[in-house]
Design an enzyme around this catalytic site. Structure first.
Site, short mmCIF file in Angstrom:
data_model
loop_
_atom_site.label_atom_id
_atom_site.label_comp_id
_atom_site.label_asym_id
_atom_site.label_seq_id
_atom_site.Cartn_x
_atom_site.Cartn_y
_atom_site.Cartn_z
N CYS A 119 -12.04 5.11 -0.26
CA CYS A 119 -11.16 4.48 -1.23
C CYS A 119 -11.96 3.49 -2.06
CB CYS A 119 -9.94 3.86 -0.57
SG CYS A 119 -10.10 2.18 -0.10
N ARG A 401 1.80 -1.66 -6.39
CA ARG A 401 1.79 -1.23 -5.00
C ARG A 401 2.09 -2.40 -4.07
NH1 ARG A 401 -3.36 0.41 -3.09
NH2 ARG A 401 -2.11 0.30 -1.22
#
Ligand code: UD1
Length: 444
Positions: A119, A401
């Site tokens: 990521c 998020r």
């Protein structure tokens, strides 16, 4: 993709109410898998993209999530779970989806979860999770990008984490909750979100105890009753608003917080010159100082300074009076915000896992791009402090998020900030529908 447009240079003043913790809500929501009840109740859940993702995942497993009439309350019926797969589409948008491994294995003795992959902030493997589940008696197979975990029964074991892992600790606690016998986790992570999950599980009949700061003992029980829990306040959202007050030389009163979880952040902001006035265990006032002093920061697992506050503190240090060193010790690649802060006028050099920040006289507005959740917050803070020109932060899906109604909360404090919707003709993405990048959508 939406953008945030900020006209900076104004102090933020007023009161802000902090939402429930994202990182506590996620494991508590998935822990409902282990409960039989049709009315598991979780309160103070923030309205965030990551929460929407975990709800989608639970629904895909067969759970039912009912409207409660109260925006931050979830009522979850997990009695009809009939699927044990967490697909790539969901895991790729949020790596915390791997948290379903523990509860699915505990209750249904099987789980199949897409491997999260790398990521934006580092490789972030899940080997600690998988090795621990093996020690509890599970078979682990990795094939076609998925990990299959299954067991006839799970038995208590001693797990010693090489380094503390937050979601690793949570996964093992959940797997061990319905196992036979006692599990001891050594070198367990100490983050308060884990203890919040433990409280939720214990109130539902589990037997879990933190026997030493980094040791957790779990006595397996046969079954759990009803999940009923109020999630603790988000310490990273609180820390972000504290830093917002310091960087804009503002005066913000924060309520609905847990002061005891913010010690390391309070310490560093105070060293930087901010005045932190603690009113109660759940509220404080943070007053920025005219001169921001430079302070060295070194991230480490809780109770030390959180990696999830590193980018926001770096934004603050870009306007400090001297030179400081920020060491990132948790993730190997968590300086993606540096290049963007430099676009705003910051003076930062990276040497391995150190960032050397020399305070600049001022920041000036520019177009910047968010790369992960906390990086986006740091760019918003820097934009709020940029004293000339507009700052446009693109790819703010990262911000969505993990921050609930951030622009509204900031606007209520006097910030001049607005969201340009993707559908708005001013948005470049609206003009170019091919402009899309999910490759770096996974982050903390
Ligand atoms: C959690 C938080 C995240 C925070 C991070 C560190 C959630 C949903 N996310 O992420 O916001 O930034 O803790 O405080 O709670 N590691 C391995 N192998 C593993 C597991 C971890 O090598 O199996 C390494 C990681 O790459 C990292 C370190 O251990 O270097 C700590 O990571 P970990 O605590 O597991 O982070 P997360 O639980 O993913």
């Amino acid at each position: 993709m939406d953008k945030m447009v900020i006209e900076g240079g104004f102090p933020l003043v007023g009161e802000v109410s902090i939402s429930g913790s994202k990182n506590a809500s996620l494991p508590i929501i998935v822990s409902s898998i282990m409960f039989d009840g049709s009315d598991n109740e979780i309160d103070n859940v923030p309205d965030l993209e990551d929460i929407k993702t975990i709800k989608k995942l639970l629904i895909s497993l067969g759970a039912e999530i009912k409207e409660s009439g109260q925006a931050d309350k979830l009522i979850i019926n997990t009695s009809n779970i009939n699927n044990y797969d967490a697909p790539y589409d969901l895991v790729k948008t949020m790596r915390a989806s791997v948290l379903v491994l523990g509860p699915l294995l505990a209750k249904y003795k099987r789980a199949r979860v897409s491997l999260p992959g790398g990521c934006a902030i580092g490789a972030r493997p899940i080997d600690f999770h998988l090795n621990a589940l093996k020690l509890l008696g599970a078979t682990v197979e990795v094939d076609h990008g998925y990990v299959d975990v299954y067991a006839d029964k799970l038995k208590g074991a001693v797990i010693n984490f090489p380094i503390p892992s937050v979601t690793g600790t949570e996964n093992v606690i959940m797997a061990a909750t319905l196992a036979e016998g006692t599990t001891i986790i050594k070198n367990a992570a100490r983050e308060p979100e884990i203890d919040d999950m433990i409280t939720a599980l214990n109130n539902g009949g589990a037997e879990i105890k933190r026997t030493e700061p980094a040791v957790i003992a779990i006595n397996g029980v046969k079954k759990l009753k009803r999940l009923c829990h109020r999630v603790l306040p988000d310490r990273i959202e609180a820390g972000t608003f504290m830093a917002a007050s310091a960087i804009t030389k503002g005066d913000i009163f924060l309520k609905n917080i847990n002061v005891s979880h913010l010690k390391s952040v309070i310490e560093k902001l105070s060293e930087a010159g901010a005045r932190v006035i603690i009113n109660s265990s759940s509220s404080m006032r943070v007053k920025g100082s005219k001169v921001i002093k430079s302070v060295d920061i070194s991230t480490s697992p809780y109770p030390d300074f959180p990696t999830d506050m590193q980018a926001q503190m770096m934004a603050l240090m870009t306007l400090s009076s001297g030179l400081c060193v920020i060491s990132e010790n948790v993730f190997e690649n968590r300086f993606m915000h540096v290049a963007e802060l430099i676009r705003l006028g910051a003076n930062i050099k990276i040497r391995n896992n150190f960032a050397i920040v020399k305070g600049a006289k001022k920041l000036s507005g520019a177009e910047v791009m968010a790369t992960d959740l906390r990086a986006s917050a740091s760019l918003v803070l820097a934009g709020l402090a940029s004293s000339d020109g507009l700052t446009t932060v693109s790819r703010i899906y990262h911000l969505d998020r993990g921050y609930e109604k951030m622009e509204k909360k900031l606007a209520d404090l006097g910030a001049i900030i607005s969201r340009v919707k993707a559908s708005d003709p001013l948005s470049a993405e609206a003009e170019n529908p091919d402009f899309n990048d999910t490759a770096c959508s996974k982050s903390a």
